[in-house]
Design an enzyme around this catalytic site. Structure first.
Site, PDB file in Angstrom:
ATOM      1  N   ASP A  20      66.637 -27.863  50.583  1.00  0.00           N
ATOM      2  CA  ASP A  20      65.964 -28.326  49.364  1.00  0.00           C
ATOM      3  C   ASP A  20      65.691 -29.820  49.512  1.00  0.00           C
ATOM      4  OD1 ASP A  20      65.164 -28.898  46.789  1.00  0.00           O
ATOM      5  OD2 ASP A  20      67.179 -28.784  45.939  1.00  0.00           O
ATOM      6  N   ASP A  97      55.320 -14.125  57.209  1.00  0.00           N
ATOM      7  CA  ASP A  97      55.797 -12.824  56.750  1.00  0.00           C
ATOM      8  C   ASP A  97      54.769 -12.294  55.756  1.00  0.00           C
ATOM      9  OD1 ASP A  97      57.444 -10.671  56.016  1.00  0.00           O
ATOM     10  OD2 ASP A  97      59.246 -11.914  56.079  1.00  0.00           O
ATOM     11  N   GLU A 255      57.970  -4.384  60.580  1.00  0.00           N
ATOM     12  CA  GLU A 255      59.223  -3.797  60.087  1.00  0.00           C
ATOM     13  C   GLU A 255      58.951  -2.310  59.887  1.00  0.00           C
ATOM     14  OE1 GLU A 255      62.504  -4.390  56.533  1.00  0.00           O
ATOM     15  OE2 GLU A 255      60.385  -4.533  56.049  1.00  0.00           O
ATOM     16  N   HIS A 331      67.333 -11.422  56.765  1.00  0.00           N
ATOM     17  CA  HIS A 331      67.539 -11.690  55.339  1.00  0.00           C
ATOM     18  C   HIS A 331      68.009 -10.466  54.558  1.00  0.00           C
ATOM     19  CE1 HIS A 331      63.576  -9.982  55.789  1.00  0.00           C
ATOM     20  NE2 HIS A 331      63.578  -9.670  54.503  1.00  0.00           N
ATOM     21  N   ASP A 332      67.914  -9.268  55.161  1.00  0.00           N
ATOM     22  CA  ASP A 332      68.318  -8.034  54.485  1.00  0.00           C
ATOM     23  C   ASP A 332      69.654  -7.494  54.972  1.00  0.00           C
ATOM     24  OD1 ASP A 332      66.140  -7.760  52.776  1.00  0.00           O
ATOM     25  OD2 ASP A 332      64.961  -6.599  54.207  1.00  0.00           O
TER      26      ASP A 332
END
Length: 558
Positions: A20, A97, A255, A331-332
């Site tokens: 951030d 993505d 994917e 990320h999953d």
């Protein structure tokens, strides 16, 4: 087109959790740009950015409201241009993505589509009449509940394989397909170097949308056997290739849940007519629950026997025909060191993280590293439901515990501690300052409590850290052609060994022998190692020959 992606290594950035720059508690594009030198230091070639588009963030950006605008939380298009420009100056490629199975319900196409049956955008999505008072079929959403939502405004149901705010696009409509290709070309013309395509093998739905099989424990049927690898999928991807990929030197990764080796060869055939590679999930399902109604929610650990058999199957089946993607994390998925390694103490965390990396990075394919994997970040092990942010995890808890009463809340929280997607999404641990140096504000997702012990600053100061081990693995891939091109074979005596994974990679000039102890035990194992063999990497400082120490990994070249 050159196959530069074959000996490349990819680093995945989850933008909300990376860095951030403005203190709002959410990672952003300027934050990523500021950290590109760190990524370059690791030695990777490609940076894959999880979705950065305008989105209401119902599913962390995988619900896209505008494919050609940046989510204001992440910055502006100018910020993206700066990131792309700096990445290219550093010799890094950027992979976007894209999610084209569905959009957000706030996308202008869907807003138009729901205005009525006569709207020109109606056929951009999948609308159907119900069966009496019921939905058009018995499909469930992958995020729990039904896969259909009744829209009072226009009097029909629309299909959403994921959240109700993620309506599925109708790929039977050529206008939809052309709109997608135009958008992809727009990004490629801008200079992006590739696309990772979310659930791309779901885009071809079965004719007539029939009911799916279901068990008595399931409230709704799992549509995956019907929607994965549909009857027009290869036609659609070849059309996409002709309209987009053939015009640009880009890398493409699809994917593809529920894909087997036979299907994967069609998608990622070396003839280059469709995609360069696919993400398959077979090795990610090895620790799932024996009860299908609980799916991945479990606390069992995958055995080495199962892992080795699965990875070997993919190495052998795709050899000379298609290209593998190699990954432990994304990320999953939960953190690999907590899942297949050992995070119970610092010594074993470091050793097992290096061991798992060794198993993967010497195989044939393109390796993917997920942010924080290179410093051995662990699962967060949240204790209470209110600490979780992930929609899928929260919905699963309510369905399994509160509605179906399959298990109690304590057990479900234990399973979530192992498998929730939140484990991957906790902020990147940069240093031991407040919020791990990720943000000066209140963070959108809790920081893992162990950030003072596990962080980038500490890793860079320790020459024996996981970071430098990954750096060396990447360097070896760039230097040794055998890792990209050599054949893979298990060591014959090792085929059924429950404790050690040993395999070779061979080309005309070189043989590599990879040995990895998957256990916390000290073992005696004999391997036929020639006198001229050179140890090129190991997670221990000395080689003790036939003695394998806990989680020991070593690679010989001869």
């Amino acid at each position: 087109m050159k196959s530069w992606w074959k000996n490349s290594v990819v680093y995945q950035v989850y933008p909300a959790s990376y860095q951030d720059s403005n203190g709002d508690g959410i990672g952003d594009l300027p934050g990523i740009t500021n950290r590109l030198d760190y990524i370059k230091k690791l030695g990777v070639d490609i940076v894959w950015l999880s979705p950065i588009y305008k989105s209401p963030q119902v599913d962390n950006g995988y619900d896209i409201a505008d494919y050609q605008a940046i989510n204001p939380d992440f910055g502006s298009m100018k910020d993206f241009d700066n990131l792309l420009s700096k990445a290219h100056r550093l010799g890094l490629k950027i992979m976007m993505d894209i999610v084209v199975n569905h959009t957000s319900d706030e996308h202008k196409w869907f807003k138009e589509s729901r205005k009525g049956k006569d709207n020109p955008y109606r056929d951009y999505y999948i609308w159907r009449d119900g069966k009496g008072d019921n939905a058009p079929n018995n499909w469930g959403s992958f995020f729990t509940g039904p896969a259909w939502k009744f829209d009072k405004e226009s009097g029909q149901y629309y299909l959403h394989l994921f959240a109700p705010q993620q309506p599925d696009l109708n790929w039977e409509n050529k206008k939809v397909r052309n709109s997608v290709y135009d958008m992809m070309n727009w990004w490629a013309d801008k200079g992006v170097d590739g696309f990772r395509m979310d659930v791309i093998n779901y885009i071809s739905k079965p004719e007539g949308l029939p009911d799916a099989a279901k068990t008595k424990d399931e409230m709704y049927a799992n549509p995956e056997p019907l929607v994965a690898n549909g009857h027009r999928i290869h036609e659609f991807l070849q059309e996409m290739n002709k309209n987009v990929m053939s015009k640009h030197d880009v890398v493409t990764v699809g994917e593809a849940p529920a894909v087997n080796t036979e299907e994967a060869i069609k998608y990622s055939n070396l003839n280059g007519k469709e995609l360069n590679m696919v993400f398959q999930f077979e090795h990610m399902g090895l620790d799932g629950n024996n009860n299908p109604a609980l799916g991945r929610w479990s606390d069992k650990k995958a055995t080495l026997t199962d892992i080795r058999a699965n990875l070997t199957k993919w190495q052998e089946a795709l050899e000379g025909k298609a290209w593998n993607s190699l990954y432990w994390n994304n990320h999953d998925q939960p953190r690999v060191v907590s899942r297949f390694g050992n995070d119970t103490n610092e010594k074993y965390r470091v050793l097992s993280a290096k061991m798992l990396a060794t198993i993967l990075h010497f195989q044939q394919g393109t390796p993917f590293i997920f942010e924080g994997e290179e410093i051995g970040m662990t699962n967060a092990y949240f204790k209470t439901l209110d600490e979780y942010v992930d929609l899928d995890s929260i919905n699963s808890y309510h369905q399994i515990v509160d509605e179906q009463h399959l298990i109690d809340g304590t057990t479900m929280l234990k399973y979530m501690g192992r498998h929730s997607r939140d484990n991957a999404r906790t902020p990147m641990q940069w240093d031991d300052s407040a919020n791990a140096g990720f943000s000066t504000g209140k963070t959108w997702e809790h920081v893992n409590r162990n950030y003072k012990e596990i962080n980038v600053d500490k890793a860079l100061k320790d020459s024996d850290s996981i970071f430098y081990y990954y750096q060396k693995l990447i360097k070896l891939r760039h230097e040794l052609a055998v890792i990209t091109d050599g054949t893979y074979a298990l060591v014959p005596d090792n085929v059924n060994d429950p404790d050690v994974y040993a395999y070779t990679r061979k080309d005309k000039e070189t043989t590599l022998l990879i040995i990895a102890n998957y256990t916390d035990k000290e073992l005696q194992k004999e391997y036929d190692i020639p006198d001229n063999a050179k140890e090129i990497i190991s997670n221990y400082s000395t080689d003790q020959g036939d003695k394998l120490r806990p989680y020991e990994a070593k690679v010989y070249q001869f």
